[in-house]
Write an enzyme that holds these catalytic residues in place. Structure first.
Site, mmCIF file in Angstrom:
data_model
loop_
_atom_site.group_PDB
_atom_site.id
_atom_site.type_symbol
_atom_site.label_atom_id
_atom_site.label_comp_id
_atom_site.label_asym_id
_atom_site.label_seq_id
_atom_site.Cartn_x
_atom_site.Cartn_y
_atom_site.Cartn_z
ATOM 1 C CG ASP A 4 -70.718 75.890 78.525
ATOM 2 O OD1 ASP A 4 -71.339 76.036 77.510
ATOM 3 O OD2 ASP A 4 -69.322 75.392 78.600
ATOM 4 C CG ASP A 45 -71.944 79.669 74.137
ATOM 5 O OD1 ASP A 45 -72.028 80.428 73.073
ATOM 6 O OD2 ASP A 45 -71.114 78.718 74.416
ATOM 7 C CG ASP A 51 -62.681 75.640 71.970
ATOM 8 O OD1 ASP A 51 -62.707 76.875 71.895
ATOM 9 O OD2 ASP A 51 -62.431 75.293 70.537
#
Ligand code: BGC
Length: 434
Positions: free
Chosen positions: A113, A178, A379
């Site tokens: 991330d 991602d 999230d």
């Protein structure tokens, strides 16, 4: 599948694996399967059902039987007997009257991330004194220590468990949400664009795909493809095709998962991927565009048109590659609830979306709608956690005007992955399950 009896020669030459991996790519891996429902998800839902009423309660109760993905977001979730581990889940799924299809999200890359903070993970290319990742330190230039840990302590462990159930339990794997999209579009962010993160993601994803495809040739593997509001521009798509091509893994994968943990709507499919561009077909329902993407010259106004775009670009850019898609419908039941579509954290007014199905708008291209992000799991945290302490992984995007917790009359949000009672009740209130 174990190598036994008359098939021994065939097996010992690994031909069964080659044949299997070719065969599985020809058909939808979700077809004719019963999908596994996570007992751990049921338990989380129960905690909210007990304090709900009316329509919200009814919806939450119906959600108990809806399949969703299980996230392997740390090494501790791989082995063990309980259904809070991959191994326990596969054992449970194997013991059903008909072994049920399980969907796992592989999510533990070094420097995970890189463009946000909310989901920073446990494996780093370099560590700060507080044990968290130092994303910009490249003293280990190609992240060799982080990659070693990822490969040996995470991927190889998953591979071992997969091998045990190969041919007994149908498995779908979504690889590292991602990561590759960040490599395609966020190279300008020093946390993503440096040599260590880049190497961690490229080498890590490539290793993961190859090791897992070998461990379970029946498993269907999908890479993460961000969503239409991210890679849907033609230029971004070109970069993404280049990234995928460079990894040389396309022969091992079934395709891509889109909108993972996202809020982009499924919408209606157009005849061609760029039917809406140029403003000629604005009134057509397939051009409905809550994020005004078409106005920004992005043809991927919804996830179905994005799927068409991705299929076209990949098949043109990589010879012999005809990818299929899964669309995450965990939180995209409502549309138009954001003031700005770049906002991604605990969006206020969102609703759970379509339940798992293979009856998609275009089964040729889209294999399934499936709840990939577990609806009700946060999230990311607000600056202050529900217990009043400050959140170590606070990302300013989780204080966006669209994020639950940014208003005084709303509760604070817990860390990413933690159960968020307030959010699941909103998701249930605004649900559109079919
Ligand atoms: C979190 C993970 C979690 C997953 C599913 C991600 O955003 O970082 O820890 O397992 O969402 O809720």
């Amino acid at each position: 599948m174990a190598c036994r009896s008359w098939k021994q020669w065939f097996c010992s030459h690994n031909l069964h694996r080659i044949l299997m991996s070719k065969r599985q790519k020809l058909r939808n891996p979700f077809a004719e399967k019963v999908f596994y429902v996570n007992p751990s998800y049921k338990t989380s839902l129960e905690t909210s059902i007990s304090s709900a009423s009316g329509k919200i309660k009814d919806t939450l109760e119906s959600m108990r039987d809806i399949p969703s993905a299980y996230w392997l977001d740390n090494k501790g979730k791989i082995k063990g007997g309980s259904t809070n581990t991959m191994e326990g889940i596969l054992e449970d799924a194997a013991n059903k009257p008909v072994p049920e299809l399980v969907l796992f999200i592989v999510y533990d890359l070094p420097n995970r991330d890189c463009h946000a903070k909310a989901s920073n993970g446990e494996i780093c290319c370099s560590y700060k004194s507080d044990g968290r990742c130092d994303y910009t330190d490249v003293s280990d230039k190609f992240c060799s220590a982080g990659l070693k840990e990822y490969e040996e302590e995470y991927i190889d462990q998953i591979a071992e468990v997969l091998r045990k159930y190969s041919g007994r339990v149908p498995v779908v794997l979504v690889i590292e949400p991602d990561s590759l999209p960040n490599l395609s579009t966020n190279q300008g962010d020093p946390r993503c664009g440096n040599s260590a993160t880049k190497s961690a993601y490229e080498e890590g994803v490539s290793y993961a795909v190859k090791a897992l495809a070998t461990a379970d040739p029946y498993a269907a593997i999908y890479l993460d493809a961000g969503h239409g509001g991210w890679l849907g521009w033609k230029d971004n798509m070109k970069d993404f095709v280049k990234t995928i091509k460079g990894l040389k893994v396309s022969s091992h994968i079934r395709g891509f998962a889109s909108n993972v943990a996202g809020y982009q709507h499924v919408g209606e499919i157009c005849d061609t991927y760029d039917f809406c561009l140029g403003g000629n077909n604005n009134d057509h329902p397939c051009c409905a565009d809550p994020c005004d993407l078409i106005g920004q010259w992005n043809p991927s106004n919804n996830e179905l048109n994005y799927a068409l775009h991705l299929r076209k670009a990949m098949s043109e850019g990589i010879q012999g590659f005809m990818p299929h898609m899964i669309i995450d419908t965990g939180r995209n039941g409502a549309a138009g609830m954001r003031s700005e579509c770049k906002n991604w954290c605990n969006i206020r007014g969102a609703g759970v979306g379509h339940v798992a199905t293979i009856a998609t708008a275009n089964p040729e291209v889209v294999d399934a709608y499936f709840w990939l992000k577990t609806p009700g799991e946060s999230d990311g945290c607000t600056q202050v956690l529900p217990d009043g302490s400050s959140c170590p992984r606070f990302d300013t995007d989780c204080a966006s005007v669209d994020s639950i917790g940014s208003r005084n009359d709303e509760p604070r949000a817990p860390e990413a992955g933690q159960w968020f009672d307030f959010q699941i009740k909103q998701l249930a209130e605004n649900a559109r399950l079919q």
